[in-house]
Design a protein around this motif. Sequence first.
Motif, PDB file in Angstrom:
ATOM      1  N   LEU A  84       0.785  -0.981  -0.081  1.00 49.29           N
ATOM      2  CA  LEU A  84      -0.161   0.102   0.048  1.00 49.29           C
ATOM      3  C   LEU A  84       0.909   1.357  -0.132  1.00 49.29           C
ATOM      4  CD1 LEU A  84      -2.793  -1.042   2.418  1.00 49.29           C
ATOM      5  CD2 LEU A  84      -2.913  -0.867   0.050  1.00 49.29           C
ATOM      6  N   ASN A  85       2.140   1.208   0.696  1.00 47.85           N
ATOM      7  CA  ASN A  85       2.936   2.307   0.543  1.00 47.85           C
ATOM      8  C   ASN A  85       3.326   2.631  -0.859  1.00 47.85           C
ATOM      9  OD1 ASN A  85       4.491   1.675   3.913  1.00 47.85           O
ATOM     10  ND2 ASN A  85       2.820   3.216   3.316  1.00 47.85           N
ATOM     11  N   GLU A  86       3.856   1.556  -1.355  1.00 46.24           N
ATOM     12  CA  GLU A  86       4.265   1.787  -2.926  1.00 46.24           C
ATOM     13  C   GLU A  86       3.135   2.246  -3.802  1.00 46.24           C
ATOM     14  OE1 GLU A  86       6.335  -2.019  -4.169  1.00 46.24           O
ATOM     15  OE2 GLU A  86       8.075  -1.275  -2.807  1.00 46.24           O
ATOM     16  N   MET A  87       1.939   1.671  -3.480  1.00 49.28           N
ATOM     17  CA  MET A  87       0.797   2.403  -4.214  1.00 49.28           C
ATOM     18  C   MET A  87       0.425   3.892  -4.164  1.00 49.28           C
ATOM     19  SD  MET A  87      -1.795  -0.899  -3.677  1.00 49.28           S
ATOM     20  CE  MET A  87      -3.260  -0.110  -4.600  1.00 49.28           C
ATOM     21  N   PHE A 127       4.445   2.814  -9.862  1.00 52.26           N
ATOM     22  CA  PHE A 127       4.581   2.275 -11.263  1.00 52.26           C
ATOM     23  C   PHE A 127       5.906   2.848 -12.133  1.00 52.26           C
ATOM     24  CE2 PHE A 127       0.077   2.050 -10.953  1.00 52.26           C
ATOM     25  CZ  PHE A 127      -0.206   0.809 -11.483  1.00 52.26           C
ATOM     26  N   SER A 128       6.938   3.106 -10.684  1.00 50.58           N
ATOM     27  CA  SER A 128       8.372   3.282 -11.322  1.00 50.58           C
ATOM     28  C   SER A 128       9.034   2.123 -11.876  1.00 50.58           C
ATOM     29  CB  SER A 128       9.096   3.856 -10.131  1.00 50.58           C
ATOM     30  OG  SER A 128       9.392   3.117  -9.447  1.00 50.58           O
ATOM     31  N   GLU A 129      10.296   2.260 -12.439  1.00 48.25           N
ATOM     32  CA  GLU A 129      11.070   1.308 -13.043  1.00 48.25           C
ATOM     33  C   GLU A 129      11.510   0.536 -12.225  1.00 48.25           C
ATOM     34  OE1 GLU A 129      14.148   2.890 -15.415  1.00 48.25           O
ATOM     35  OE2 GLU A 129      12.581   3.891 -16.819  1.00 48.25           O
ATOM     36  N   THR A 130      11.686   0.830 -10.711  1.00 51.00           N
ATOM     37  CA  THR A 130      12.053  -0.067  -9.650  1.00 51.00           C
ATOM     38  C   THR A 130      11.249  -0.897  -8.960  1.00 51.00           C
ATOM     39  OG1 THR A 130      12.199   1.894  -8.242  1.00 51.00           O
ATOM     40  CG2 THR A 130      14.198   1.479  -9.592  1.00 51.00           C
ATOM     41  N   TYR A 170      -6.812  -0.213  -4.965  1.00 49.62           N
ATOM     42  CA  TYR A 170      -6.377  -0.284  -3.361  1.00 49.62           C
ATOM     43  C   TYR A 170      -7.343  -0.419  -2.614  1.00 49.62           C
ATOM     44  CZ  TYR A 170      -7.815   4.502  -2.450  1.00 49.62           C
ATOM     45  OH  TYR A 170      -8.668   5.656  -2.321  1.00 49.62           O
ATOM     46  N   GLN A 171      -8.816  -0.136  -2.888  1.00 44.63           N
ATOM     47  CA  GLN A 171     -10.046  -0.357  -2.319  1.00 44.63           C
ATOM     48  C   GLN A 171     -10.198  -1.909  -2.156  1.00 44.63           C
ATOM     49  OE1 GLN A 171      -9.820   1.766  -4.793  1.00 44.63           O
ATOM     50  NE2 GLN A 171     -11.209   3.364  -4.498  1.00 44.63           N
TER      51      GLN A 171
END
Length: 244
Positions: A84-87, A127-130, A170-171
Amino acid sequence: FIINGCERIIISQIIRSPGIYFKKALKKNRTVYNGTLISNRGSWLKFEFGEEDDTREVAKKRKKSRNIFIKIDKSTKITATKLLNEMGLNNTEIAQSVKTPSYFNSAFNLNEENNELNLNQFETPFFSETSTIFSKIFDQRYYDIGRVGRRKINQKLNLNISENIHTITYQDIIAIFDYLITIQDEMGVEDDIDHLQNRKVRSVGELLQNQFKVGLNRLERTIKERMTISDPLTLKPTSLINPK
């Protein structure tokens, strides 16, 4: 049907319907519940309880924090809070969204002395490359729960997400966490994944459609590979696609 010059018979299949299913299992002599998210296209996701090492503590005083783990492909897993943090949600927003934020207190790096949330622990957008391989479950090209899966998830988790949205939001993730914690407290209902109401008939048209998707994906990969090694000045469509 004639496929590659050979006669083939295609029949309908009865498969497990896309959706979210919860069941109980025995772990370390106690009953625990886990959830399985079945997709129409893409890997299944498994949600289960677990503990992670708190690497912020000194080695001798290392502690474990409660969390929910999400598994993909039976090998790669990530914690619920990290996903969720990365979202894009910080720990404060997660705590305000879930019904039982106290369950994640240790994962939020809360302590009794200051009782403060560790905000914005992850700054990298999802959605970054990493990003991890879990980013694929939010991309409709790689992951699709279908209209049936969306309807069943909405009914099971009491959500009101449009049936035109065939990816995970995320919901959905937060609602799965809430239901999993609720059913662990013996307040939910275990699903019978083999019941006929949880089955779906995959028609001939759908089977053919899936094969076309596989073929087009392979064609896409081939074209991209040839474009990287070909001279752009002499590039022609016939050099990218083999008509045979």
